[in-house]
Design a protein around this motif. Structure first.
Motif, PDB file in Angstrom:
ATOM      1  N   ASP A   1     -15.467 -22.886 -17.186  1.00 26.68           N
ATOM      2  CA  ASP A   1     -14.563 -21.766 -16.938  1.00 26.68           C
ATOM      3  C   ASP A   1     -15.334 -20.544 -16.469  1.00 26.68           C
ATOM      4  OD1 ASP A   1     -11.863 -20.499 -17.159  1.00 26.68           O
ATOM      5  OD2 ASP A   1     -12.890 -19.289 -18.671  1.00 26.68           O
ATOM      6  N   PHE A   2     -16.466 -20.284 -17.096  1.00 23.48           N
ATOM      7  CA  PHE A   2     -17.315 -19.154 -16.721  1.00 23.48           C
ATOM      8  C   PHE A   2     -17.815 -19.294 -15.281  1.00 23.48           C
ATOM      9  CE2 PHE A   2     -21.865 -17.766 -16.548  1.00 23.48           C
ATOM     10  CZ  PHE A   2     -21.662 -16.399 -16.570  1.00 23.48           C
ATOM     11  N   LEU A   3     -18.179 -20.516 -14.898  1.00 24.02           N
ATOM     12  CA  LEU A   3     -18.721 -20.764 -13.564  1.00 24.02           C
ATOM     13  C   LEU A   3     -17.634 -20.934 -12.507  1.00 24.02           C
ATOM     14  CD1 LEU A   3     -21.591 -23.267 -14.484  1.00 24.02           C
ATOM     15  CD2 LEU A   3     -21.811 -20.825 -13.970  1.00 24.02           C
ATOM     16  N   GLY A   4     -16.408 -21.063 -12.954  1.00 21.31           N
ATOM     17  CA  GLY A   4     -15.316 -21.251 -12.003  1.00 21.31           C
ATOM     18  C   GLY A   4     -15.314 -22.629 -11.373  1.00 21.31           C
ATOM     19  N   ILE A   5     -15.719 -23.636 -12.143  1.00 24.54           N
ATOM     20  CA  ILE A   5     -15.793 -25.014 -11.652  1.00 24.54           C
ATOM     21  C   ILE A   5     -14.783 -25.872 -12.415  1.00 24.54           C
ATOM     22  CG2 ILE A   5     -17.271 -27.052 -11.426  1.00 24.54           C
ATOM     23  CD1 ILE A   5     -19.667 -25.148 -11.311  1.00 24.54           C
ATOM     24  N   GLN A   6     -14.117 -26.761 -11.694  1.00 22.57           N
ATOM     25  CA  GLN A   6     -13.138 -27.642 -12.324  1.00 22.57           C
ATOM     26  C   GLN A   6     -13.825 -28.590 -13.298  1.00 22.57           C
ATOM     27  OE1 GLN A   6     -10.938 -30.077  -9.586  1.00 22.57           O
ATOM     28  NE2 GLN A   6      -9.536 -30.864 -11.152  1.00 22.57           N
ATOM     29  N   PHE A   7     -13.277 -28.705 -14.482  1.00 19.20           N
ATOM     30  CA  PHE A   7     -13.840 -29.562 -15.523  1.00 19.20           C
ATOM     31  C   PHE A   7     -13.075 -30.876 -15.507  1.00 19.20           C
ATOM     32  CE2 PHE A   7     -15.148 -29.532 -20.325  1.00 19.20           C
ATOM     33  CZ  PHE A   7     -16.117 -30.484 -20.046  1.00 19.20           C
ATOM     34  N   LEU A   8     -13.630 -31.879 -14.849  1.00 19.12           N
ATOM     35  CA  LEU A   8     -12.951 -33.152 -14.648  1.00 19.12           C
ATOM     36  C   LEU A   8     -12.882 -33.966 -15.937  1.00 19.12           C
ATOM     37  CD1 LEU A   8     -14.618 -34.206 -11.276  1.00 19.12           C
ATOM     38  CD2 LEU A   8     -12.410 -33.065 -11.592  1.00 19.12           C
ATOM     39  N   GLU A   9     -11.832 -34.761 -16.057  1.00 17.55           N
ATOM     40  CA  GLU A   9     -11.702 -35.628 -17.222  1.00 17.55           C
ATOM     41  C   GLU A   9     -12.854 -36.618 -17.287  1.00 17.55           C
ATOM     42  OE1 GLU A   9      -9.661 -35.511 -19.770  1.00 17.55           O
ATOM     43  OE2 GLU A   9      -8.811 -33.670 -18.919  1.00 17.55           O
ATOM     44  N   SER A  10     -13.304 -37.086 -16.126  1.00 16.43           N
ATOM     45  CA  SER A  10     -14.429 -38.033 -16.106  1.00 16.43           C
ATOM     46  C   SER A  10     -15.698 -37.382 -16.646  1.00 16.43           C
ATOM     47  CB  SER A  10     -14.662 -38.546 -14.677  1.00 16.43           C
ATOM     48  OG  SER A  10     -14.908 -37.464 -13.786  1.00 16.43           O
ATOM     49  N   THR A  11     -15.857 -36.091 -16.388  1.00 18.95           N
ATOM     50  CA  THR A  11     -17.014 -35.361 -16.916  1.00 18.95           C
ATOM     51  C   THR A  11     -16.915 -35.235 -18.427  1.00 18.95           C
ATOM     52  OG1 THR A  11     -17.109 -34.091 -14.852  1.00 18.95           O
ATOM     53  CG2 THR A  11     -18.355 -33.238 -16.719  1.00 18.95           C
ATOM     54  N   LYS A  12     -15.726 -34.960 -18.912  1.00 12.64           N
ATOM     55  CA  LYS A  12     -15.524 -34.852 -20.359  1.00 12.64           C
ATOM     56  C   LYS A  12     -15.862 -36.166 -21.053  1.00 12.64           C
ATOM     57  CE  LYS A  12     -11.817 -31.438 -19.832  1.00 12.64           C
ATOM     58  NZ  LYS A  12     -10.387 -31.139 -20.056  1.00 12.64           N
TER      59      LYS A  12
ATOM     60  N   THR B   1     -17.679 -26.794 -25.737  1.00 13.52           N
ATOM     61  CA  THR B   1     -18.702 -25.879 -25.230  1.00 13.52           C
ATOM     62  C   THR B   1     -18.714 -25.853 -23.710  1.00 13.52           C
ATOM     63  OG1 THR B   1     -20.064 -26.317 -27.185  1.00 13.52           O
ATOM     64  CG2 THR B   1     -21.152 -25.297 -25.293  1.00 13.52           C
ATOM     65  N   PHE B   2     -18.661 -27.036 -23.090  1.00 13.41           N
ATOM     66  CA  PHE B   2     -18.704 -27.072 -21.635  1.00 13.41           C
ATOM     67  C   PHE B   2     -17.397 -26.601 -21.002  1.00 13.41           C
ATOM     68  CE2 PHE B   2     -22.587 -29.463 -22.194  1.00 13.41           C
ATOM     69  CZ  PHE B   2     -23.335 -29.057 -21.102  1.00 13.41           C
ATOM     70  N   SER B   3     -16.311 -26.631 -21.737  1.00 15.38           N
ATOM     71  CA  SER B   3     -15.072 -26.026 -21.226  1.00 15.38           C
ATOM     72  C   SER B   3     -15.299 -24.537 -20.974  1.00 15.38           C
ATOM     73  CB  SER B   3     -13.930 -26.209 -22.236  1.00 15.38           C
ATOM     74  OG  SER B   3     -13.556 -27.561 -22.336  1.00 15.38           O
TER      75      SER B   3
ATOM     76  N   PRO C   1     -22.269 -23.324  -3.665  1.00 13.70           N
ATOM     77  CA  PRO C   1     -22.955 -22.642  -4.775  1.00 13.70           C
ATOM     78  C   PRO C   1     -24.058 -23.540  -5.339  1.00 13.70           C
ATOM     79  CG  PRO C   1     -20.587 -22.411  -4.986  1.00 13.70           C
ATOM     80  CD  PRO C   1     -20.815 -23.405  -3.877  1.00 13.70           C
ATOM     81  N   PHE C   2     -25.157 -22.944  -5.758  1.00 12.79           N
ATOM     82  CA  PHE C   2     -26.266 -23.739  -6.268  1.00 12.79           C
ATOM     83  C   PHE C   2     -26.822 -23.109  -7.529  1.00 12.79           C
ATOM     84  CE2 PHE C   2     -28.241 -20.488  -3.741  1.00 12.79           C
ATOM     85  CZ  PHE C   2     -29.434 -20.197  -4.361  1.00 12.79           C
ATOM     86  N   GLY C   3     -27.525 -23.920  -8.310  1.00 14.67           N
ATOM     87  CA  GLY C   3     -28.117 -23.428  -9.549  1.00 14.67           C
ATOM     88  C   GLY C   3     -29.624 -23.342  -9.446  1.00 14.67           C
TER      89      GLY C   3
END
Length: 209
Positions: free
Chosen positions: A158-169, A152-154, A34-36
Protein backbone atom coordinates in the motif's frame (compact mmCIF):
# COMPACT_ATOMS: atom_id res chain seq x y z
CA UNK A 1 26.79 32.93 6.49
CA UNK A 2 26.59 29.48 8.07
CA UNK A 3 23.06 28.93 6.72
CA UNK A 4 24.19 29.92 3.21
CA UNK A 5 27.15 27.54 3.34
CA UNK A 6 24.92 24.76 4.62
CA UNK A 7 22.42 25.39 1.81
CA UNK A 8 25.17 25.29 -0.84
CA UNK A 9 26.61 22.10 0.63
CA UNK A 10 23.19 20.47 0.73
CA UNK A 11 22.56 21.31 -2.93
CA UNK A 12 25.99 19.94 -3.84
CA UNK A 13 25.25 16.59 -2.22
CA UNK A 14 21.83 16.50 -3.83
CA UNK A 15 23.45 16.87 -7.26
CA UNK A 16 25.91 14.09 -6.45
CA UNK A 17 23.10 11.80 -5.33
CA UNK A 18 21.03 12.52 -8.42
CA UNK A 19 24.02 11.74 -10.61
CA UNK A 20 24.72 8.53 -8.71
CA UNK A 21 21.14 7.24 -8.99
CA UNK A 22 20.77 8.34 -12.61
CA UNK A 23 23.94 6.45 -13.53
CA UNK A 24 22.76 3.42 -11.58
CA UNK A 25 19.43 3.52 -13.39
CA UNK A 26 21.05 3.93 -16.79
CA UNK A 27 23.56 1.10 -16.33
CA UNK A 28 21.67 -1.36 -14.14
CA UNK A 29 17.94 -0.82 -14.71
CA UNK A 30 17.02 -1.20 -18.36
CA UNK A 31 13.45 -0.02 -17.94
CA UNK A 32 11.46 3.10 -17.19
CA UNK A 33 9.39 1.26 -14.60
CA UNK A 34 9.78 2.13 -10.90
CA UNK A 35 12.85 0.43 -9.46
CA UNK A 36 14.29 -0.35 -6.05
CA UNK A 37 17.74 0.25 -4.61
CA UNK A 38 18.82 -2.11 -1.82
CA UNK A 39 22.28 -1.14 -0.64
CA UNK A 40 23.42 -1.02 2.98
CA UNK A 41 25.19 2.29 2.50
CA UNK A 42 21.90 3.88 1.43
CA UNK A 43 20.88 4.12 5.08
CA UNK A 44 23.58 6.74 5.56
CA UNK A 45 22.57 8.76 2.49
CA UNK A 46 18.82 8.40 2.90
CA UNK A 47 18.03 12.00 3.97
CA UNK A 48 19.95 13.23 0.91
CA UNK A 49 18.06 10.77 -1.32
CA UNK A 50 14.70 11.99 -0.06
CA UNK A 51 15.73 15.63 -0.37
CA UNK A 52 16.96 14.97 -3.91
CA UNK A 53 13.99 12.88 -5.03
CA UNK A 54 10.82 14.14 -3.30
CA UNK A 55 8.77 11.32 -4.85
CA UNK A 56 11.12 8.58 -3.67
CA UNK A 57 9.96 6.17 -0.98
CA UNK A 58 12.13 4.53 1.65
CA UNK A 59 11.26 1.22 3.27
CA UNK A 60 13.32 0.89 6.44
CA UNK A 61 13.39 -2.72 7.61
CA UNK A 62 14.69 -3.02 11.17
CA UNK A 63 15.79 -6.31 12.66
CA UNK A 64 16.69 -7.15 16.25
CA UNK A 65 20.27 -5.96 16.65
CA UNK A 66 21.21 -9.05 18.63
CA UNK A 67 20.42 -11.28 15.65
CA UNK A 68 22.03 -8.84 13.22
CA UNK A 69 25.16 -8.99 15.36
CA UNK A 70 25.39 -12.76 14.92
CA UNK A 71 24.41 -12.81 11.25
CA UNK A 72 27.43 -10.73 10.26
CA UNK A 73 30.18 -12.55 12.14
CA UNK A 74 31.29 -14.63 9.15
CA UNK A 75 31.42 -11.70 6.73
CA UNK A 76 34.80 -10.46 5.57
CA UNK A 77 36.56 -7.60 7.31
CA UNK A 78 37.84 -5.03 4.85
CA UNK A 79 38.82 -1.38 4.76
CA UNK A 80 39.09 -0.73 8.49
CA UNK A 81 40.94 2.52 7.77
CA UNK A 82 38.39 3.71 5.18
CA UNK A 83 36.64 6.89 6.45
CA UNK A 84 33.30 5.74 4.99
CA UNK A 85 33.52 2.42 6.81
CA UNK A 86 34.38 4.26 10.02
CA UNK A 87 31.29 6.44 9.63
CA UNK A 88 29.12 3.36 9.10
CA UNK A 89 30.59 1.70 12.18
CA UNK A 90 31.30 4.51 14.62
CA UNK A 91 29.49 7.47 13.09
CA UNK A 92 32.92 9.14 13.11
CA UNK A 93 35.36 9.08 10.20
CA UNK A 94 38.24 9.90 12.54
CA UNK A 95 37.80 6.99 14.94
CA UNK A 96 41.14 5.34 15.76
CA UNK A 97 40.36 3.05 18.68
CA UNK A 98 37.70 0.94 20.37
CA UNK A 99 37.52 0.42 24.14
CA UNK A 100 40.90 2.11 24.44
CA UNK A 101 42.66 -0.20 21.95
CA UNK A 102 43.97 0.94 18.59
CA UNK A 103 41.92 -0.27 15.64
CA UNK A 104 43.65 -3.20 13.99
CA UNK A 105 42.33 -6.32 12.32
CA UNK A 106 43.18 -8.26 15.49
CA UNK A 107 41.24 -5.85 17.72
CA UNK A 108 38.25 -5.97 15.39
CA UNK A 109 38.29 -9.78 15.56
CA UNK A 110 38.60 -9.61 19.35
CA UNK A 111 35.57 -7.34 19.72
CA UNK A 112 33.64 -8.50 16.69
CA UNK A 113 30.27 -9.00 18.43
CA UNK A 114 30.50 -5.66 20.18
CA UNK A 115 31.47 -3.85 16.97
CA UNK A 116 28.67 -5.47 15.00
CA UNK A 117 26.20 -4.29 17.62
CA UNK A 118 27.69 -0.81 17.40
CA UNK A 119 27.32 -0.91 13.62
CA UNK A 120 23.66 -1.85 14.03
CA UNK A 121 23.07 1.06 16.40
CA UNK A 122 24.82 3.54 14.10
CA UNK A 123 23.04 2.31 10.98
CA UNK A 124 19.56 2.18 12.49
CA UNK A 125 19.88 5.62 14.05
CA UNK A 126 20.86 7.09 10.69
CA UNK A 127 17.87 5.37 9.13
CA UNK A 128 15.48 6.71 11.76
CA UNK A 129 16.08 10.18 10.34
CA UNK A 130 13.53 9.11 7.75
CA UNK A 131 10.80 9.70 10.32
CA UNK A 132 10.99 13.37 9.35
CA UNK A 133 9.70 12.42 5.87
CA UNK A 134 6.35 11.04 6.95
CA UNK A 135 4.81 10.41 3.53
CA UNK A 136 7.99 8.98 2.02
CA UNK A 137 9.20 6.69 4.78
CA UNK A 138 7.86 3.44 6.19
CA UNK A 139 9.41 1.59 9.10
CA UNK A 140 8.71 -2.10 9.58
CA UNK A 141 10.26 -4.89 11.60
CA UNK A 142 11.89 -7.94 10.05
CA UNK A 143 10.25 -10.10 12.70
CA UNK A 144 6.79 -8.90 11.66
CA UNK A 145 7.60 -9.81 8.06
CA UNK A 146 8.33 -13.34 9.23
CA UNK A 147 5.54 -13.90 11.77
CA UNK A 148 2.72 -12.03 10.01
CA UNK A 149 3.86 -11.65 6.39
CA UNK A 150 0.54 -10.93 4.70
CA UNK A 151 -0.49 -8.23 7.17
CA UNK A 152 2.96 -6.62 7.09
CA UNK A 153 3.36 -6.71 3.33
CA UNK A 154 -0.16 -5.35 2.86
CA UNK A 155 1.15 -2.21 4.54
CA UNK A 156 4.30 -2.25 2.41
CA UNK A 157 2.48 -2.70 -0.92
CA UNK A 158 0.00 0.00 0.00
CA UNK A 159 2.84 2.37 0.86
CA UNK A 160 4.57 1.66 -2.46
CA UNK A 161 1.37 1.88 -4.45
CA UNK A 162 1.76 -1.65 -5.85
CA UNK A 163 -1.04 -4.17 -6.27
CA UNK A 164 -0.80 -6.98 -3.73
CA UNK A 165 -1.69 -10.09 -5.72
CA UNK A 166 -3.33 -13.12 -4.15
CA UNK A 167 -0.57 -15.27 -5.63
CA UNK A 168 1.99 -13.13 -3.79
CA UNK A 169 0.11 -13.55 -0.53
CA UNK A 170 0.07 -17.32 -0.97
CA UNK A 171 3.79 -17.35 -1.75
CA UNK A 172 4.49 -15.36 1.42
CA UNK A 173 2.44 -17.75 3.52
CA UNK A 174 4.43 -20.70 2.18
CA UNK A 175 7.88 -19.15 2.37
CA UNK A 176 8.00 -16.88 5.41
CA UNK A 177 10.52 -18.29 7.89
CA UNK A 178 10.91 -17.68 11.59
CA UNK A 179 13.83 -20.03 12.34
CA UNK A 180 16.39 -17.23 12.02
CA UNK A 181 14.85 -15.20 14.79
CA UNK A 182 16.22 -15.26 18.34
CA UNK A 183 19.52 -17.04 17.70
CA UNK A 184 21.16 -14.66 20.15
CA UNK A 185 19.36 -16.50 22.96
CA UNK A 186 22.01 -19.23 22.74
CA UNK A 187 24.64 -16.77 24.00
CA UNK A 188 25.50 -16.52 27.67
CA UNK A 189 24.75 -13.48 29.80
CA UNK A 190 28.47 -12.74 29.86
CA UNK A 191 28.69 -12.81 26.05
CA UNK A 192 25.73 -10.45 25.80
CA UNK A 193 26.84 -8.03 28.53
CA UNK A 194 28.85 -5.54 26.45
CA UNK A 195 26.66 -5.80 23.31
CA UNK A 196 23.67 -4.89 25.48
CA UNK A 197 25.55 -1.99 27.01
CA UNK A 198 26.04 -0.73 23.45
CA UNK A 199 22.65 -1.51 21.95
CA UNK A 200 20.32 -1.82 24.93
CA UNK A 201 18.92 1.70 24.77
CA UNK A 202 17.97 1.44 21.10
CA UNK A 203 16.65 -2.10 21.53
CA UNK A 204 14.35 -0.80 24.27
CA UNK A 205 13.28 2.19 22.20
CA UNK A 206 12.29 -0.14 19.34
CA UNK A 207 10.46 -2.53 21.66
CA UNK A 208 12.82 -5.48 21.44
CA UNK A 209 13.52 -5.61 25.17
Amino acid sequence: KYEKQNFILKKYYQRLMRKCIEEYHKNEIHSNEPFGWKLGLTTFTMPVVLDSFPNAKVLHIIRDGRDIMLSRLNSRIEGISDPVNKIMLFGDEKAVDFRGEKLTREIIEKYRKELEMLHWVTSVKYGLQGRKYKNNYLEIRYEDMCFKPVETFSEVFDFLGIQFLESTKEWLKRNARTDRIGKWKALSDEEMKIPLEIGGELLRELGYI
